[in-house]
Design an enzyme around this catalytic site. Structure first.
Site, PDB file in Angstrom:
ATOM      1  N   ALA A 113       0.868  -1.691  -0.169  1.00 25.43           N
ATOM      2  CA  ALA A 113       0.226   0.191   0.314  1.00 25.43           C
ATOM      3  C   ALA A 113       1.118   1.366   0.099  1.00 25.43           C
ATOM      4  CB  ALA A 113      -0.720  -0.396   1.453  1.00 25.43           C
ATOM      5  N   GLY A 172       1.106  -4.843   0.747  1.00 26.24           N
ATOM      6  CA  GLY A 172      -0.586  -4.933  -0.059  1.00 26.24           C
ATOM      7  C   GLY A 172      -0.587  -5.391  -1.156  1.00 26.24           C
ATOM      8  N   GLU A 192      -0.635  -9.816  -0.652  1.00 24.37           N
ATOM      9  CA  GLU A 192      -1.803  -9.408  -0.323  1.00 24.37           C
ATOM     10  C   GLU A 192      -2.181  -9.941  -1.903  1.00 24.37           C
ATOM     11  OE1 GLU A 192      -2.571  -6.621   2.679  1.00 24.37           O
ATOM     12  OE2 GLU A 192      -2.638  -8.024   4.010  1.00 24.37           O
ATOM     13  N   GLU A 203       4.991  -5.177   6.735  1.00 23.82           N
ATOM     14  CA  GLU A 203       4.432  -4.002   7.740  1.00 23.82           C
ATOM     15  C   GLU A 203       4.043  -3.762   8.708  1.00 23.82           C
ATOM     16  OE1 GLU A 203       2.593  -6.588   5.966  1.00 23.82           O
ATOM     17  OE2 GLU A 203       1.091  -5.669   4.950  1.00 23.82           O
TER      18      GLU A 203
END
Ligand code: DAK
Length: 256
Positions: free
Chosen positions: A64, A107, A110, A130
């Site tokens: 992200a 992300g 993911e 993260e």
């Protein structure tokens, strides 16, 4: 420039490319919205039989967008409702193949785990870093990774944030196949073509039952399998597939 690029390498295959090379394809809101829109449209397109999701040679996606959330508060993060955008990918009924070169972090890892099959280049790296920036995986990383590789490998990755190589990822069951870097997209497209030639109702039922069944008690999952198996006997493609076998010819599947 759009932040994702859509191509049709074949009439029945959609290629989705993340396109933020200046930020290692970090997922900002625009990328997530465009991805959700592309997957929602793809889900409703009867001519589409498979989707390939990729980045560029350096990054599938480096997570992200950290700069985009650095100063946000909890309510702001909640109100972004990004889980609804991820859901469009998770619930796509068509088979999704992630073609991963370079970084698949946070992300990005993911996102790859939202796919049904992951083809990785030899230099690819997978990780959930993260924790190193004070948060934790928030788009399925704690749960999909756990289910894919088991508790002890997943905990090590998520608690240390240390990435694994493509070969390590393959050994732990996080990727389907590792190929030479230059072969990632061709291999993913070839796989998409193979799956696109299969009877689409059977493909859809397989995906739905495997994903739903994996999170259900075994007896429930076996019942789901049984019902879907029975359902397919009402499809024209089942008759076509079995008759073609008996008549020693290639089947001509219509998707009904
Ligand atoms: N976000 C923003 N910018 C990024 C980025 C990222 N994740 N990754 C790279 N960039 C940017 C860099 O800042 C740099 O920008 P400029 O300085 O040129 O403006 C540019 O991309 C090139 O990156 P580097 O110069 O760092 O390139 P290197 O080759 O040296 O290193 C790297 C590549 C990928 C190892 C490094 O950039 C890196 O460590 N990136 C961060 C990786 C990371 O920590 N990823 C996890 C982010 S947290 C949520 C659900 C999920 C999430 C959040 C919310 N909800 C449901 C609400 C997920 C969170 C995450 O993924």
């Amino acid at each position: 420039m759009p932040e994702i690029l859509l191509e049709r390498p074949r009439h029945d295959v959609l290629l989705v490319r993340l396109n933020r090379p200046e930020a290692k394809n970090a997922l900002n809101n625009a990328v997530r919205m465009q991805l959700a829109e592309a997957f929602t449209e793809a889900a409703a397109d009867d001519t589409l039989r498979a989707i390939v999701l990729t980045g560029n040679a350096e990054a599938f996606a480096a997570g992200a967008d950290i700069k985009d959330m650095a100063e946000a508060g909890a309510i702001e993060i909640m109100l972004r409702r990004t889980h609804l955008l991820w859901r469009a990918i998770a619930q796509c009924p068509k088979p999704v193949i992630a073609a991963v070169n370079g970084y698949a972090l946070g992300g990005g890892c993911e996102l790859a785990m939202h796919a049904d099959i992951i083809i990785a280049g030899e230099s690819a790296q997978f990780g959930q870093p993260e924790v190193r920036v004070g948060i934790m995986p928030g788009a399925g990383g704690t749960q999909r990774l756990l289910r894919a590789v088991g508790k002890f490998k997943a905990m090590k990755m998520v608690l240390t944030g240390k990435p694994v190589t493509a070969r390590e990822a393959e050994a732990m069951g996080l990727v389907s196949e590792v190929v030479a870097d230059a072969e990632v997209l061709p291999a993913a497209l070839a796989l998409a073509q193979t799956i696109a030639a299969m009877p689409p109702l059977a493909v859809q039922q397989i995906k739905e039952v495997m994903l739903a069944g994996a999170d259900a008690p075994l007896e429930t999952a076996l019942m789901l399998e049984r019902k879907a198996f029975q359902l397919l006997f009402d499809s024209k493609d089942q008759k076509e597939g079995m008759r073609a076998f008996a008549e020693k010819r290639r089947p001509d599947y219509q998707g009904c």
